[in-house]
Design a protein around this motif. Structure first.
Motif, PDB file in Angstrom:
ATOM      1  N   LEU A 296      -7.112   0.697   6.296  1.00 56.11           N
ATOM      2  CA  LEU A 296      -7.191  -0.048   5.043  1.00 56.11           C
ATOM      3  C   LEU A 296      -5.801  -0.451   4.570  1.00 56.11           C
ATOM      4  CD1 LEU A 296      -9.881   1.820   2.895  1.00 56.11           C
ATOM      5  CD2 LEU A 296     -10.053  -0.444   3.928  1.00 56.11           C
ATOM      6  N   PRO A 297      -5.610  -1.696   4.138  1.00 54.51           N
ATOM      7  CA  PRO A 297      -4.296  -2.108   3.603  1.00 54.51           C
ATOM      8  C   PRO A 297      -3.863  -1.275   2.403  1.00 54.51           C
ATOM      9  CG  PRO A 297      -5.683  -4.024   4.032  1.00 54.51           C
ATOM     10  CD  PRO A 297      -6.555  -2.820   4.210  1.00 54.51           C
ATOM     11  N   THR A 298      -4.830  -0.801   1.623  1.00 61.46           N
ATOM     12  CA  THR A 298      -4.461   0.008   0.461  1.00 61.46           C
ATOM     13  C   THR A 298      -3.798   1.316   0.881  1.00 61.46           C
ATOM     14  OG1 THR A 298      -6.714   0.927   0.449  1.00 61.46           O
ATOM     15  CG2 THR A 298      -6.268  -0.949  -0.981  1.00 61.46           C
ATOM     16  N   GLN A 299      -4.218   1.864   2.020  1.00 60.67           N
ATOM     17  CA  GLN A 299      -3.592   3.089   2.501  1.00 60.67           C
ATOM     18  C   GLN A 299      -2.176   2.821   2.986  1.00 60.67           C
ATOM     19  OE1 GLN A 299      -5.184   6.169   2.256  1.00 60.67           O
ATOM     20  NE2 GLN A 299      -3.079   6.825   2.596  1.00 60.67           N
ATOM     21  N   TRP A 300      -1.956   1.664   3.598  1.00 58.98           N
ATOM     22  CA  TRP A 300      -0.600   1.304   4.032  1.00 58.98           C
ATOM     23  C   TRP A 300       0.326   1.176   2.824  1.00 58.98           C
ATOM     24  CZ3 TRP A 300      -2.703  -3.473   7.149  1.00 58.98           C
ATOM     25  CH2 TRP A 300      -3.548  -3.011   8.163  1.00 58.98           C
ATOM     26  N   ILE A 301      -0.173   0.521   1.773  1.00 65.14           N
ATOM     27  CA  ILE A 301       0.652   0.358   0.573  1.00 65.14           C
ATOM     28  C   ILE A 301       0.927   1.712  -0.073  1.00 65.14           C
ATOM     29  CG2 ILE A 301       0.697  -0.639  -1.744  1.00 65.14           C
ATOM     30  CD1 ILE A 301      -0.919  -2.952  -0.694  1.00 65.14           C
ATOM     31  N   THR A 302      -0.088   2.558  -0.129  1.00 67.43           N
ATOM     32  CA  THR A 302       0.100   3.888  -0.712  1.00 67.43           C
ATOM     33  C   THR A 302       1.152   4.677   0.054  1.00 67.43           C
ATOM     34  OG1 THR A 302      -2.200   3.922  -1.467  1.00 67.43           O
ATOM     35  CG2 THR A 302      -1.054   6.034  -1.332  1.00 67.43           C
ATOM     36  N   ASP A 303       1.053   4.679   1.373  1.00 68.39           N
ATOM     37  CA  ASP A 303       2.013   5.436   2.184  1.00 68.39           C
ATOM     38  C   ASP A 303       3.421   4.868   2.048  1.00 68.39           C
ATOM     39  OD1 ASP A 303      -0.035   7.051   3.027  1.00 68.39           O
ATOM     40  OD2 ASP A 303      -0.384   5.965   4.896  1.00 68.39           O
ATOM     41  N   ALA A 304       3.531   3.533   2.029  1.00 68.07           N
ATOM     42  CA  ALA A 304       4.856   2.917   1.917  1.00 68.07           C
ATOM     43  C   ALA A 304       5.486   3.205   0.559  1.00 68.07           C
ATOM     44  CB  ALA A 304       4.747   1.411   2.144  1.00 68.07           C
ATOM     45  N   LEU A 305       4.715   3.050  -0.506  1.00 66.55           N
ATOM     46  CA  LEU A 305       5.257   3.286  -1.841  1.00 66.55           C
ATOM     47  C   LEU A 305       5.546   4.766  -2.070  1.00 66.55           C
ATOM     48  CD1 LEU A 305       3.164   0.881  -4.104  1.00 66.55           C
ATOM     49  CD2 LEU A 305       5.521   0.622  -3.332  1.00 66.55           C
ATOM     50  N   TRP A 306       4.713   5.632  -1.524  1.00 67.91           N
ATOM     51  CA  TRP A 306       4.962   7.061  -1.704  1.00 67.91           C
ATOM     52  C   TRP A 306       6.242   7.488  -0.984  1.00 67.91           C
ATOM     53  CZ3 TRP A 306       3.082  10.203  -5.160  1.00 67.91           C
ATOM     54  CH2 TRP A 306       3.325  11.571  -5.034  1.00 67.91           C
ATOM     55  N   ALA A 307       6.449   6.926   0.206  1.00 68.28           N
ATOM     56  CA  ALA A 307       7.691   7.224   0.921  1.00 68.28           C
ATOM     57  C   ALA A 307       8.900   6.713   0.146  1.00 68.28           C
ATOM     58  CB  ALA A 307       7.648   6.603   2.316  1.00 68.28           C
TER      59      ALA A 307
ATOM     60  N   GLY B  66      13.896   4.758  -7.593  1.00 70.07           N
ATOM     61  CA  GLY B  66      15.083   3.928  -7.489  1.00 70.07           C
ATOM     62  C   GLY B  66      14.731   2.454  -7.382  1.00 70.07           C
ATOM     63  N   PRO B  67      15.741   1.586  -7.263  1.00 69.62           N
ATOM     64  CA  PRO B  67      15.484   0.132  -7.174  1.00 69.62           C
ATOM     65  C   PRO B  67      14.602  -0.245  -5.991  1.00 69.62           C
ATOM     66  CG  PRO B  67      17.809   0.578  -7.594  1.00 69.62           C
ATOM     67  CD  PRO B  67      17.179   1.897  -7.290  1.00 69.62           C
ATOM     68  N   ALA B  68      14.688   0.511  -4.896  1.00 67.38           N
ATOM     69  CA  ALA B  68      13.888   0.174  -3.712  1.00 67.38           C
ATOM     70  C   ALA B  68      12.391   0.234  -4.020  1.00 67.38           C
ATOM     71  CB  ALA B  68      14.230   1.118  -2.560  1.00 67.38           C
ATOM     72  N   PHE B  69      11.990   1.166  -4.873  1.00 65.09           N
ATOM     73  CA  PHE B  69      10.567   1.286  -5.198  1.00 65.09           C
ATOM     74  C   PHE B  69      10.058   0.024  -5.891  1.00 65.09           C
ATOM     75  CE2 PHE B  69       7.381   2.286  -8.456  1.00 65.09           C
ATOM     76  CZ  PHE B  69       6.356   2.759  -7.653  1.00 65.09           C
ATOM     77  N   TYR B  70      10.829  -0.495  -6.842  1.00 67.45           N
ATOM     78  CA  TYR B  70      10.394  -1.690  -7.564  1.00 67.45           C
ATOM     79  C   TYR B  70      10.327  -2.899  -6.631  1.00 67.45           C
ATOM     80  CZ  TYR B  70      11.434   1.177 -11.642  1.00 67.45           C
ATOM     81  OH  TYR B  70      11.454   2.182 -12.571  1.00 67.45           O
ATOM     82  N   PHE B  71      11.276  -2.988  -5.712  1.00 70.45           N
ATOM     83  CA  PHE B  71      11.257  -4.093  -4.750  1.00 70.45           C
ATOM     84  C   PHE B  71      10.025  -4.012  -3.859  1.00 70.45           C
ATOM     85  CE2 PHE B  71      12.336  -5.414  -0.369  1.00 70.45           C
ATOM     86  CZ  PHE B  71      12.445  -6.778  -0.588  1.00 70.45           C
ATOM     87  N   HIS B  72       9.769  -2.820  -3.322  1.00 70.42           N
ATOM     88  CA  HIS B  72       8.603  -2.659  -2.447  1.00 70.42           C
ATOM     89  C   HIS B  72       7.296  -2.840  -3.226  1.00 70.42           C
ATOM     90  CE1 HIS B  72      11.087  -1.645   0.876  1.00 70.42           C
ATOM     91  NE2 HIS B  72      11.460  -0.450   0.429  1.00 70.42           N
ATOM     92  N   LEU B  73       7.276  -2.376  -4.458  1.00 72.32           N
ATOM     93  CA  LEU B  73       6.071  -2.538  -5.269  1.00 72.32           C
ATOM     94  C   LEU B  73       5.754  -4.014  -5.479  1.00 72.32           C
ATOM     95  CD1 LEU B  73       3.830  -1.407  -7.108  1.00 72.32           C
ATOM     96  CD2 LEU B  73       5.507  -1.376  -8.976  1.00 72.32           C
ATOM     97  N   PHE B  74       6.775  -4.818  -5.730  1.00 74.98           N
ATOM     98  CA  PHE B  74       6.551  -6.247  -5.984  1.00 74.98           C
ATOM     99  C   PHE B  74       6.024  -6.959  -4.745  1.00 74.98           C
ATOM    100  CE2 PHE B  74       8.239 -10.593  -5.717  1.00 74.98           C
ATOM    101  CZ  PHE B  74       7.580 -11.163  -6.799  1.00 74.98           C
ATOM    102  N   HIS B  75       6.734  -6.829  -3.636  1.00 75.97           N
ATOM    103  CA  HIS B  75       6.327  -7.648  -2.487  1.00 75.97           C
ATOM    104  C   HIS B  75       5.085  -7.084  -1.791  1.00 75.97           C
ATOM    105  CE1 HIS B  75       7.639  -5.251   1.049  1.00 75.97           C
ATOM    106  NE2 HIS B  75       8.611  -4.803   0.266  1.00 75.97           N
ATOM    107  N   LEU B  76       4.887  -5.763  -1.826  1.00 72.89           N
ATOM    108  CA  LEU B  76       3.679  -5.212  -1.211  1.00 72.89           C
ATOM    109  C   LEU B  76       2.438  -5.534  -2.047  1.00 72.89           C
ATOM    110  CD1 LEU B  76       4.945  -1.724   0.027  1.00 72.89           C
ATOM    111  CD2 LEU B  76       4.535  -3.786   1.377  1.00 72.89           C
ATOM    112  N   SER B  77       2.591  -5.541  -3.368  1.00 72.91           N
ATOM    113  CA  SER B  77       1.468  -5.941  -4.219  1.00 72.91           C
ATOM    114  C   SER B  77       1.121  -7.408  -4.006  1.00 72.91           C
ATOM    115  CB  SER B  77       1.810  -5.689  -5.691  1.00 72.91           C
ATOM    116  OG  SER B  77       2.058  -4.316  -5.925  1.00 72.91           O
ATOM    117  N   LEU B  78       2.150  -8.232  -3.819  1.00 68.98           N
ATOM    118  CA  LEU B  78       1.904  -9.644  -3.521  1.00 68.98           C
ATOM    119  C   LEU B  78       1.146  -9.795  -2.208  1.00 68.98           C
ATOM    120  CD1 LEU B  78       2.359 -12.635  -4.195  1.00 68.98           C
ATOM    121  CD2 LEU B  78       4.568 -12.481  -3.019  1.00 68.98           C
ATOM    122  N   ALA B  79       1.548  -9.018  -1.206  1.00 67.66           N
ATOM    123  CA  ALA B  79       0.850  -9.073   0.085  1.00 67.66           C
ATOM    124  C   ALA B  79      -0.597  -8.612  -0.054  1.00 67.66           C
ATOM    125  CB  ALA B  79       1.593  -8.216   1.108  1.00 67.66           C
ATOM    126  N   MET B  80      -0.822  -7.549  -0.837  1.00 62.73           N
ATOM    127  CA  MET B  80      -2.190  -7.073  -1.042  1.00 62.73           C
ATOM    128  C   MET B  80      -3.037  -8.133  -1.740  1.00 62.73           C
ATOM    129  SD  MET B  80      -3.564  -3.667  -3.069  1.00 62.73           S
ATOM    130  CE  MET B  80      -3.303  -4.379  -4.696  1.00 62.73           C
TER     131      MET B  80
END
Length: 565
Positions: free
Chosen positions: A235-246, A146-160
């Motif tokens: 690891l920050p990558t694990q946080w991003i993985t868990d957040a995006l997977w959720a 859904g739209p939430a995934f794209y939003f989280h993908l953008f800002h979490l990738s920026l943070a990474m």
């Protein structure tokens, strides 16, 4: 903030003017590159979708495999981002030509540093974005995000990216503070070679091939446990993985907010720490970067002997040019250190064939061994093309601004170009034979396939090297700042495409004759006269293709150099 924008603005305006004032030829090249990029992204997207759909077809473990893959993707991208920022920060923060002008302006040190750090983030991240977007969009497509995934993908990738950039810039500043910037560049290159080798061995020790082979585990619980093994909560990558997977699966909304807080707080903290560190170390490191590089005479005798041995067959005129190339190559640590990486590549390439589980395949063993050996010619050819793109293609551009000396000297361009060709031919042929003979030995192929693949690779080397020299002469870059950047331009990409087509053409032409001869030996049936005629015509076509791959690029490159102003 206005001063930071003022420092960044020339870069943006320069890029815009470069596009607006580009000639028709450059616009066509840009469109061709854009088309290739879009095609590559679409291909990567399709492949990723097929992999994820295949995972979904596996009950119970399908989603676990997809999540495991997502975690590995982010871990890989995060590592590449850190490494890329270390390399780019050295150039943008300490060695760039316009830094003296920036530091002479009435602007605070912090603002200069922040503006250059922003440029470093942009320069270091575009490649990861290019490769990452198609894969992540495949996840969104397969799991109907859904739209939430794209939003989280953008800002979490920026943070990474901010986290990786801060770590990379901090490492670079500390290295430059301890060593001069020129020496730091050499150290970073040597460390990068060691890091790449270490990453490979780490990957091998993880034994990811076990995850697609449940028979390697005693119980299903051990298999499931192995799939969940790589979780690293720090690891920050694990946080991003868990957040995006959720977000992707629609579960754990509270977890998404928690991981968002972790990631962005870490990014903000590292950014502040980086600026604080810059206030203490950056200017002193920049001052050290202005020091002249000291030259040591270590290894001079060995280099002199090697140069004389290579120079002897080419005469005094061409030999002087090739001697200059060799001395320049071995005096620049950023270039000769890549030979270590090349050696590691050869070892890894050959080793991978030794661990292939051929005995578990339902296909007849001798047939599978020789089939892999035949396909390995194409794979080894692609490896040679990649090596040639780095070392052979920039050979003409390596003259730099001194190319006018070559043009004004009595040395004829034809002799110059063919001398470059012969200079690279022997080492490339040795590399090709090491790759093909080593892998065939691991595969335990028949003597027929060993001889055929060795001879075929030897002939392909003639074409691959000629294509590299020819395309390098057609698309030279005598104004480069770093010789490694020459192969990343339009000419380098076009060379890789044409070289791949050449290798593919040779493999296709030989496929039919090789199959006929191999099956004739397996069945003990003699080859009919009609098939012998087909075999002769096919191998003659291979020879003709190799001859064309040598003659045409060299002729075109010579013509282009003669018309170069």
């Amino acid at each position: 903030m206005g001063d930071i924008w003022l420092l960044v603005k020339p870069r943006i305006l320069g890029f815009r003017n470069h596009l607006a004032r580009a000639s028709g030829t450059r616009k066509k090249r840009a469109l061709a590159m854009a088309g290739l990029g879009v095609s590559f992204c679409l291909g990567l997207f399709v492949i990723s979708c097929r992999v994820l759909l295949h995972f979904q077809s596996a009950e119970v473990i399908g989603d676990i495999l997809a999540r495991y893959l997502l975690s590995m993707i982010f871990l890989t991208f995060f590592s590449l981002l850190i490494f890329s920022h270390v390399i780019t920060a050295l150039s943008d923060l300490f060695l760039s030509n316009d830094l003296e002008l920036c530091h002479s302006m009435p602007v605070s040190l912090e603002k200069i540093f922040v503006s250059r750090a922003v440029q470093t983030l942009a320069d270091s991240s575009w490649m990861v974005i290019f490769f990452g977007v198609p894969i992540l969009m495949a996840y969104a497509y397969v799991y109907r995000a859904g739209p939430a995934f794209y939003f989280h993908l953008f800002h979490l990738s920026l943070a990474m990216t901010v986290i990786a950039g801060s770590i990379g810039i901090l490492v670079t500043m500390l290295l430059v503070y301890v060593f001069p910037a020129q020496r730091t560049r050499d150290i970073i290159m040597l460390l990068s070679v060691g890091m790449l080798v270490a990453l490979y061995f780490l990957f091998r020790f993880m034994r990811p091939e076990r995850l697609v082979d449940p028979d390697a585990f005693f119980t299903i619980m051990q298999y499931m446990g192995a799939l969940k093994a790589p979780r690293s909560p720090y690891l920050p990558t694990q946080w991003i993985t868990d957040a995006l997977w959720a977000s992707l699966t629609g579960s754990g909304g509270g977890d998404v907010l928690f991981y968002m807080g972790l990631i962005w707080s870490t990014a903000a903290a590292l950014a502040v720490i980086t600026v604080w560190t810059a206030q203490a170390l950056y200017f002193e490191g920049f001052s050290k970067s202005q020091e002249a590089k000291k030259r040591k005479a270590a290894g001079k005798r060995l280099l002199d002997r090697l140069v004389k041995w290579v120079e002897r067959p080419f005469g005094s005129d061409l030999g002087a040019v090739l001697a200059k190339d060799m001395r320049t190559f071995f005096r620049d640590n950023t270039q000769w250190s890549q030979l270590l990486l090349l050696g590691a590549l050869v070892v890894v390439y050959v080793y991978n064939f030794s661990v292939l589980p051929l005995d578990k395949s339902p296909i007849r063993l001798d047939f599978l061994q020789n089939e892999l050996a035949f396909l390995n010619m194409g794979l080894a050819g692609f490896v040679l093309s990649a090596v040639s793109a780095r070392f052979v293609f920039p050979a003409v551009s390596a003259e730099g601004s001194a190319y006018w000396i070559i043009r004004s000297s009595p040395l004829r361009l034809r002799r110059y170009l063919w001398g470059k060709y012969l200079f690279f031919l022997l080492p490339m042929a040795v590399l090709a034979e090491v790759l093909i003979i080593g892998t065939n030995y691991m595969l335990e192929v028949t003597p027929f396939m060993m001889g055929l693949s060795s001879v075929t690779m030897l002939f392909m080397v003639f074409g691959i090297v000629a294509l590299g020299i020819g395309f390098g002469a057609v698309y030279p870059d005598f104004k480069h700042e770093n010789i490694a950047q020459v192969a990343t331009g339009f000419g380098g990409v076009l060379y890789m495409i044409v070289s791949s087509l050449f290798i593919g053409g040779v493999i296709v032409l030989e496929a039919g004759p090789v199959y006929i001869l191999f099956m004739s030996g397996v069945r003990g049936v003699p080859v009919s006269p009609g098939k012998w005629a087909f075999i002769v015509v096919s191998f003659a076509a291979v020879l003709a293709l190799n001859a064309a791959a040598v003659w045409r690029p060299m002729r075109t490159g010579l013509k282009a150099l003669r018309g170069y102003e």
